[in-house]
Every structure is written in C-alpha cells, then in structure tokens.
Design a protein around this motif. Structure first.
Motif, PDB file in Angstrom:
ATOM      1  N   GLY A 263       1.956   1.702  -8.388  1.00  0.00           N
ATOM      2  CA  GLY A 263       2.983   2.256  -7.562  1.00  0.00           C
ATOM      3  C   GLY A 263       2.578   1.999  -6.227  1.00  0.00           C
ATOM      4  O   GLY A 263       1.675   2.247  -5.708  1.00  0.00           O
ATOM      5  N   CYS A 264       3.767   1.587  -5.291  1.00  0.00           N
ATOM      6  CA  CYS A 264       3.624   1.700  -3.813  1.00  0.00           C
ATOM      7  C   CYS A 264       3.426   3.096  -3.391  1.00  0.00           C
ATOM      8  O   CYS A 264       3.817   3.943  -3.948  1.00  0.00           O
ATOM      9  N   ASP A 265       2.973   2.862  -1.871  1.00  0.00           N
ATOM     10  CA  ASP A 265       2.911   4.219  -1.264  1.00  0.00           C
ATOM     11  C   ASP A 265       4.312   4.803  -1.036  1.00  0.00           C
ATOM     12  O   ASP A 265       5.151   4.133  -0.973  1.00  0.00           O
ATOM     13  N   GLU A 266       4.448   6.262  -1.114  1.00  0.00           N
ATOM     14  CA  GLU A 266       5.931   6.689  -0.932  1.00  0.00           C
ATOM     15  C   GLU A 266       6.414   6.302   0.547  1.00  0.00           C
ATOM     16  O   GLU A 266       7.664   6.408   0.657  1.00  0.00           O
ATOM     17  N   ALA A 267       5.437   5.776   1.273  1.00  0.00           N
ATOM     18  CA  ALA A 267       6.262   5.232   2.686  1.00  0.00           C
ATOM     19  C   ALA A 267       6.898   4.041   2.700  1.00  0.00           C
ATOM     20  O   ALA A 267       7.283   3.557   3.717  1.00  0.00           O
ATOM     21  N   CYS A 268       6.794   3.447   1.536  1.00  0.00           N
ATOM     22  CA  CYS A 268       7.294   1.731   1.425  1.00  0.00           C
ATOM     23  C   CYS A 268       8.417   1.929   0.354  1.00  0.00           C
ATOM     24  O   CYS A 268       8.666   2.622  -0.331  1.00  0.00           O
ATOM     25  N   THR A 269       9.208   0.697   0.888  1.00  0.00           N
ATOM     26  CA  THR A 269      10.348   0.055   0.201  1.00  0.00           C
ATOM     27  C   THR A 269       9.630  -1.301  -0.148  1.00  0.00           C
ATOM     28  O   THR A 269       9.788  -2.297   0.585  1.00  0.00           O
ATOM     29  N   GLY A 270       9.248  -1.518  -1.160  1.00  0.00           N
ATOM     30  CA  GLY A 270       8.234  -2.702  -1.615  1.00  0.00           C
ATOM     31  C   GLY A 270       7.089  -2.624  -0.968  1.00  0.00           C
ATOM     32  O   GLY A 270       6.910  -2.281   0.297  1.00  0.00           O
ATOM     33  N   CYS A 271       5.972  -3.419  -1.779  1.00  0.00           N
ATOM     34  CA  CYS A 271       4.848  -3.587  -0.960  1.00  0.00           C
ATOM     35  C   CYS A 271       3.973  -4.644  -1.487  1.00  0.00           C
ATOM     36  O   CYS A 271       4.350  -5.008  -2.535  1.00  0.00           O
ATOM     37  N   THR A 272       2.834  -4.852  -0.778  1.00  0.00           N
ATOM     38  CA  THR A 272       2.096  -6.050  -1.275  1.00  0.00           C
ATOM     39  C   THR A 272       0.727  -5.491  -1.699  1.00  0.00           C
ATOM     40  O   THR A 272      -0.268  -6.161  -2.005  1.00  0.00           O
ATOM     41  N   GLY A 273       0.528  -3.980  -1.651  1.00  0.00           N
ATOM     42  CA  GLY A 273      -0.929  -3.438  -2.101  1.00  0.00           C
ATOM     43  C   GLY A 273      -0.607  -1.946  -1.867  1.00  0.00           C
ATOM     44  O   GLY A 273       0.261  -1.436  -1.672  1.00  0.00           O
ATOM     45  N   GLY A 274      -1.821  -1.023  -2.015  1.00  0.00           N
ATOM     46  CA  GLY A 274      -1.714   0.367  -1.865  1.00  0.00           C
ATOM     47  C   GLY A 274      -1.861   0.677  -0.648  1.00  0.00           C
ATOM     48  O   GLY A 274      -2.664   0.066   0.207  1.00  0.00           O
ATOM     49  N   GLY A 275      -1.222   1.670  -0.361  1.00  0.00           N
ATOM     50  CA  GLY A 275      -1.403   2.407   1.167  1.00  0.00           C
ATOM     51  C   GLY A 275       0.010   1.981   1.849  1.00  0.00           C
ATOM     52  O   GLY A 275       0.634   1.084   1.953  1.00  0.00           O
ATOM     53  N   PRO A 276       0.092   2.800   3.020  1.00  0.00           N
ATOM     54  CA  PRO A 276       1.297   2.829   3.849  1.00  0.00           C
ATOM     55  C   PRO A 276       1.203   1.334   4.991  1.00  0.00           C
ATOM     56  O   PRO A 276       2.219   1.243   5.454  1.00  0.00           O
ATOM     57  N   ASP A 277       0.060   0.639   4.919  1.00  0.00           N
ATOM     58  CA  ASP A 277      -0.102  -0.188   5.617  1.00  0.00           C
ATOM     59  C   ASP A 277       0.033  -1.531   5.045  1.00  0.00           C
ATOM     60  O   ASP A 277       0.089  -2.766   5.479  1.00  0.00           O
ATOM     61  N   GLU A 278       0.764  -1.456   3.819  1.00  0.00           N
ATOM     62  CA  GLU A 278       0.703  -2.738   2.977  1.00  0.00           C
ATOM     63  C   GLU A 278       2.345  -2.779   2.373  1.00  0.00           C
ATOM     64  O   GLU A 278       2.734  -3.350   1.595  1.00  0.00           O
TER      65      GLU A 278
END
Length: 358
Positions: A263-278
């Motif tokens: 699962g992506c971080d809750e701060a993301c809409t779509g992601c490439t990795g874990g954490g809000p910086d991805e």
C-alpha cells in the motif's frame, strides 16, 4: 432362471473379501507392533540388568546369603526383579508377551546368556521370531530393496525393516524418488549416480529441473524466471511490466521469482515506493514540499478554513475540522452561546466545594 438368492451370495462374497483384506492389513500392523513391543522389552531388560548390577539379596549377611542361596548376580531373584519392571501396567501387549515367554527368559538367563549375550537377537529374532535383523523384513527376513547393508541405497526407509511385517518397499528421503530411491525429484539433480549409489543435489533456485548446480544448467525455468540470451534462467521483473500488476493505490516490489504489492502512503495518489517521498502525486490535503507530500495546515492559511461565526479550526492529517469555540454550542448548524443554566452547571462541575478543617 437365475436363483433369487444370487445377489445375496455376491454381497456375502464381497463382504468376506473385505474382511480378509482388513485382517491382512491388521496382521501386517500386528507383526510390526509385536517387534516394537519386543524391542522395548529387551531394552527395558538391559536397563534393569544395569540397575541391579550392584544390588544384593538385601539381608544383613550378604556373604552367608550368597553361600547358601548362590550369587545374587546370577540368581532367580534378580531375574524376577528385572522382569517385574519390564512393562507399564497399562501396556497389555507388553505384559502379555512377557507372561507368555517367561520360560524363554529363564532359559536365556540360566543357560544361554553367556553364549548369546545379545538378548534382542536371541529372544526377538531367533526364538519368538517377531523381529528380523536390520535391513531385512517379512516372515522370512528377506533383504530390503538395495540390500540389507544399505536399505533403499541409503536414501530411504524400507517398509517393515527389522520386523516380520511390511512389504520391503522404499519410502524415499526428501530429494529422492523411484522404486530404488536412486532418482531425483524436480529441483534436484544427480551429482553422482551408479547402480548402487545416488547423490541428489539441489538445483539453482531458478530451475524447476536441471542437470547441474548453476542457472545455466536448467532444463526448465521455475515460474517467475525466464531464459535469457545465454539460455540461463533469470528473474522476471514483474514490476517493470505495463500495466503494473498492482492496484492504483499500491506499489510493486520485485523479488526473486516473484513480486509483492504494498500500500502507498496515505499522503500519495499513486506511488513508486513506500513513504510520502515516493508519491506520483499528492493526495487531497497534502502538498509537495521539496519532493515529499506534506500535510497542509488548513487552519494556518490566510483564508480562514472555518467561516461560520464563533468557530475554531482544528488541523488533522490531510484534513481539518471546525468546532464551536469555548462557551458556544452547535445548534441547527450554527454555533450559539450556551444558556446561563448550562454555563452555571459546567462551572459548578469545575469549581471545588468548600474545604472544612476536621
């Protein structure tokens, strides 16, 4: 004309056959069980023999007792003391075997012990014939497959080994298969193999079947692996495929021969990795701050987030809430001043009562 009782005869015949088959199966189990019981009896006898090695008749004058009663070491009293402790009281099979063959124990004790010191061999194998020498099986103690020295060629267990039961067939150890336990299962290959010896070694993790230990020796790649230009099995990177095998709110993590969706971080809409910086994009209520999706504090913005009169703003992750200020309560969607009675009640709850000295 067929006899009307013919179906009943067929049914009776089938029942008799089934009973005989069950009896044959029970007989095989009984033969193995009898040997196991006999093995336990002789083991307990040897323990009892060791336990009584330094004992005597228990009287006050040991020298006189041994002169009159013979030596305790070879006495019938010592034999009886050992026999009494051979079986648990609840073990019917053990107690029955000892009772049935008490004379054989006496014969061995007084006449055969010196010439035949191995009680298990003399009693279980040669005398009452419920066991066989290791590496042999069945009523005639035939050699197991692979020979009695190395049953199943050292790569398995012979059914009935050491008993008068079983069929002598091999149950192969892990990595081995076949009637003689000389062949290798999938994932293993014969590092050494001849008519009497086999050594199965594990293939490379990428191989389903192989002829050697490297990823270039695969006959067939495992699922999650594929052949490259050098005909070596290499990992398939499922995460590089389009479209991604994972859902929109997940990112793909490749592993050898497999992958996982996280699962992506809750701060993301779509992601490439874990954490809000991805994040591929920031979710509502978050903003990009130097490459990291960070919570927007709506309550500190120049334009007030809570616009109704007598409201206060409380920030939360990715959002905010509006509550009525102190002294006000919500009524019909508006923040109105609390009544005097309610204010007095709340004040009395927080005001300490009069203090009296004792």
């Amino acid at each position: 004309m067929l006899s009307p009782c013919l179906p009943q005869l067929r049914l009776l015949s089938c029942s008799i056959i089934l009973i005989l088959l069950f009896q044959a199966g029970d007989t095989k189990r009984d033969l193995k069980s009898a040997c196991s019981t006999c093995q336990q009896i002789t083991e307990n006898f040897n323990k009892g023999y060791d336990r009584t090695a330094k004992q005597n008749f228990g009287g006050g004058n040991t020298a006189w007792e041994e002169r009159k009663l013979s030596k305790y070491e070879t006495s019938e009293i010592r034999l009886m003391e050992i026999l009494e402790d051979l079986c648990d009281s609840s073990s019917f099979e053990c107690n029955r075997m000892v009772e049935e063959h008490e004379e054989q124990f006496e014969t061995w004790w007084f006449k055969k012990k010196t010439k035949h010191p191995d009680l298990h061999k003399w009693f279980c194998i040669d005398t009452i014939k419920v066991c066989c020498p290791k590496g042999t099986f069945g009523p005639d103690c035939n050699a197991c497959i692979g020979g009695s020295e190395r049953p199943c060629h050292g790569n398995g267990v012979c059914d009935g080994d050491g008993t008068r039961g079983g069929n002598g067939k091999c149950s192969c150890d892990h990595a081995y298969k076949g009637e003689f336990c000389l062949d290798c299962i999938d994932g293993y290959f014969n590092e050494v193999r001849n008519d009497t010896f086999s050594l199965c070694t594990e293939c490379d993790t990428s191989c389903k079947t192989c002829t050697g230990a490297t990823n270039q020796d695969c006959d067939e790649c495992k699922e999650g692996w594929e052949e490259d230009d050098q005909e070596a099995c290499v990992d398939v990177n499922e995460c590089a495929k389009e479209p991604s095998p994972c859902k929109e709110d997940q990112y793909c993590l490749n592993a050898e021969g497999s992958y996982s969706c996280n699962g992506c971080d809750e701060a993301c809409t779509g992601c490439t990795g874990g954490g809000p910086d991805e994040c591929q994009a920031c979710a509502e209520g978050y903003q990009d701050v130097e490459g990291t999706c960070t919570d927007i504090d709506e309550c500190s913005q120049s334009d007030p987030a809570c616009v109704k009169e007598n409201q206060e703003c409380v920030n939360s992750k990715g959002s905010f809430i509006c509550i009525c200020s102190s002294g006000y309560e919500e009524k019909d969607g508006e923040c109105v001043q609390q009544s005097d009675e309610k204010e007095e009640s709340e004040a009395s709850e927080t005001t300490p009562g009069p203090h009296r000295e004792l």
